[in-house]
Design an enzyme around this catalytic site. Structure first.
Site, mmCIF file in Angstrom:
data_model
loop_
_atom_site.group_PDB
_atom_site.id
_atom_site.type_symbol
_atom_site.label_atom_id
_atom_site.label_comp_id
_atom_site.label_asym_id
_atom_site.label_seq_id
_atom_site.Cartn_x
_atom_site.Cartn_y
_atom_site.Cartn_z
ATOM 1 N N ASN A 1 8.459 33.627 -7.297
ATOM 2 C CA ASN A 1 8.417 34.659 -8.332
ATOM 3 C C ASN A 1 8.577 34.213 -9.648
ATOM 4 O O ASN A 1 9.096 32.753 -9.888
ATOM 5 C CB ASN A 1 9.564 35.751 -7.895
ATOM 6 C CG ASN A 1 10.841 35.094 -7.945
ATOM 7 O OD1 ASN A 1 11.338 34.684 -8.901
ATOM 8 N ND2 ASN A 1 11.563 35.091 -6.800
ATOM 9 N N VAL B 1 8.095 32.733 2.134
ATOM 10 C CA VAL B 1 7.697 31.433 1.961
ATOM 11 C C VAL B 1 8.561 30.628 0.955
ATOM 12 O O VAL B 1 8.764 29.576 1.183
ATOM 13 C CB VAL B 1 6.115 31.200 1.931
ATOM 14 C CG1 VAL B 1 5.579 31.561 0.705
ATOM 15 C CG2 VAL B 1 5.628 29.896 2.465
ATOM 16 N N ASP B 2 8.760 31.370 -0.205
ATOM 17 C CA ASP B 2 9.644 30.794 -1.233
ATOM 18 C C ASP B 2 10.835 30.451 -0.543
ATOM 19 O O ASP B 2 11.379 29.187 -0.869
ATOM 20 C CB ASP B 2 9.680 31.903 -2.267
ATOM 21 C CG ASP B 2 10.383 31.523 -3.523
ATOM 22 O OD1 ASP B 2 10.320 30.223 -3.651
ATOM 23 O OD2 ASP B 2 10.652 32.060 -4.340
ATOM 24 N N SER C 1 0.763 36.610 -2.139
ATOM 25 C CA SER C 1 0.841 38.074 -2.510
ATOM 26 C C SER C 1 0.931 38.983 -1.053
ATOM 27 O O SER C 1 0.935 40.068 -1.198
ATOM 28 C CB SER C 1 -0.052 38.535 -3.403
ATOM 29 O OG SER C 1 0.355 37.919 -4.626
ATOM 30 N N THR C 2 0.510 38.524 -0.114
ATOM 31 C CA THR C 2 0.197 39.257 1.096
ATOM 32 C C THR C 2 1.594 39.756 1.885
ATOM 33 O O THR C 2 1.264 40.100 2.778
ATOM 34 C CB THR C 2 -0.865 38.566 2.259
ATOM 35 O OG1 THR C 2 -0.322 37.475 2.651
ATOM 36 C CG2 THR C 2 -2.158 38.537 1.320
HETATM 37 P P1 ADP Z 1 4.497 37.085 -1.545
HETATM 38 O O1 ADP Z 1 5.792 37.350 -2.191
HETATM 39 O O2 ADP Z 1 3.462 36.335 -2.745
HETATM 40 O O3 ADP Z 1 3.819 38.447 -1.041
HETATM 41 P P2 ADP Z 1 5.698 36.072 0.983
HETATM 42 O O4 ADP Z 1 6.328 34.749 1.261
HETATM 43 O O5 ADP Z 1 6.446 37.487 0.943
HETATM 44 O O6 ADP Z 1 4.803 35.909 -0.472
HETATM 45 O O7 ADP Z 1 4.432 35.948 1.962
HETATM 46 C C1 ADP Z 1 3.302 35.313 1.783
HETATM 47 C C2 ADP Z 1 2.559 35.005 3.122
HETATM 48 O O8 ADP Z 1 3.502 33.793 3.412
HETATM 49 C C3 ADP Z 1 2.980 35.870 4.167
HETATM 50 O O9 ADP Z 1 1.717 35.772 5.037
HETATM 51 C C4 ADP Z 1 4.067 35.400 5.054
HETATM 52 O O10 ADP Z 1 3.965 35.866 6.451
HETATM 53 C C5 ADP Z 1 3.823 33.853 4.758
HETATM 54 N N1 ADP Z 1 4.820 32.836 5.230
HETATM 55 C C6 ADP Z 1 6.250 32.816 5.282
HETATM 56 N N2 ADP Z 1 6.699 31.717 5.536
HETATM 57 C C7 ADP Z 1 5.915 31.006 5.660
HETATM 58 C C8 ADP Z 1 5.903 29.566 6.089
HETATM 59 N N3 ADP Z 1 7.092 28.979 6.263
HETATM 60 N N4 ADP Z 1 4.793 28.984 6.251
HETATM 61 C C9 ADP Z 1 3.654 29.512 5.951
HETATM 62 N N5 ADP Z 1 3.425 30.940 5.540
HETATM 63 C C10 ADP Z 1 4.593 31.580 5.570
#
Ligand code: ADP
Length: 186
Positions: free
Chosen positions: A30, A39-40, A131-132
Site C-alpha cells: 500500500n 501478501v504484503d 489487487s485481487t
Molecule cells: P491487494 O491488496 O493488492 O489486493 P492482497 O495481498 O490482499 O493484495 O492479495 C493479492 C493476492 O496475493 C491474493 O490473490 C492473495 O491470495 C495472494 N497472496 C497472499 N499471500 C501470498 C503469498 N504468500 N504468496 C503468493 N500470493 C499470496
C-alpha cells in the site's frame, strides 16, 4: 505452465511468493510502504524488520514523506528472503465507476515493476496477483491486465523470466485462461 515470448519466458505457478528465489519478488504494497495484510504482510514477515526500515528510508528520501502513488514501483533489498530484491508497487483499489483509469494503473504496476527490474539488470521476477485480494479487483479482469502487460513487455524487451506466483489453483486457472488467449488468439 510456461510459455516463451520473444526469447523470454512467462510462467504461471501456484506457490508462496516469499519462497521464490527469483532475482526479485513483487510486493502488492500500500502507499505507506509500512506493511499490511495479505501478501504484503507475508513478505514483511519473511524478510525481517530491515525491510520496513528500508521502506522508511525510501518514504523519507525518495518520496519526501509522501505515499507511493498507485501504479508506481520502488525497489529494496530482499534481506532474509531468498529473492535478492523486493519491488514494491501499489495496486488500485477496485471501484466499478472508475474502471478504465484503474485498469491503466494496474497495467502500470506490472510495466513499472518490470522496467525497474531491467534498470537493475535483473533477469527474473515473481509477481503476486496484484489487487485481487483486499483491493477486490475482479479476478478475470486483473488476470487479463497482468498477462497482457507482462506479455507486451516481454514482446518488446530482452528480459529473462517472469512468473505469476498464484496462491490457489482457482487463481491459476483464471490466469491460464488469459495466457491461453494470448498464445492462441482466435
Ligand atoms: P491487494 O491488496 O493488492 O489486493 P492482497 O495481498 O490482499 O493484495 O492479495 C493479492 C493476492 O496475493 C491474493 O490473490 C492473495 O491470495 C495472494 N497472496 C497472499 N499471500 C501470498 C503469498 N504468500 N504468496 C503468493 N500470493 C499470496
Amino acid at each position: 505452465m510456461k510459455v516463451e515470448i520473444n526469447g523470454n519466458t512467462l510462467e504461471l505457478t501456484v506457490a508462496d511468493i516469499t519462497k521464490q528465489n527469483t532475482d526479485a519478488i513483487v510486493n502488492a504494497a500500500n502507499g505507506t510502504l509500512m506493511g499490511g495484510g495479505g501478501v504484503d504482510g507475508a513478505i514483511h514477515q519473511a524478510a525481517g524488520s530491515k525491510l520496513v526500515q528500508a521502506c522508511k528510508t525510501i518514504r523519507e528520501q525518495k518520496l519526501h514523506g509522501e505515499r507511493l502513488s498507485t501504479g508506481e514501483a520502488v525497489i529494496t533489498n530482499g534481506f532474509q528472503l531468498p529473492a535478492a530484491y523486493v519491488i514494491h508497487t501499489v495496486g488500485p483499489v477496485w471501484n466499478e465507476s472508475n474502471a478504465s483509469t484503474l485498469d491503466q494503473r494496474l497495467m502500470n504496476c506490472y510495466i513499472n515493476s518490470l522496467q525497474l527490474a531491467s534498470n537493475y539488470d535483473l533477469s527474473s521476477i515473481s509477481f503476486p496477483s496484484i489487487s485481487t485480494g483486499i483491493y477486490r479487483y475482479p479476478l478475470d479482469r486483473a488476470a487479463q491486465i497482468a498477462i497482457r502487460s507482462i506479455g507486451q513487455y516481454l514482446q518488446s524487451h530482452r528480459f529473462g523470466e517472469a512468473t505469476m506466483t498464484l496462491s490457489s489453483k482457482d487463481d491459476y486457472y483464471v490466469y491460464k485462461t488469459e495466457l491461453d488467449k494470448i498464445i492462441n488468439p482466435t
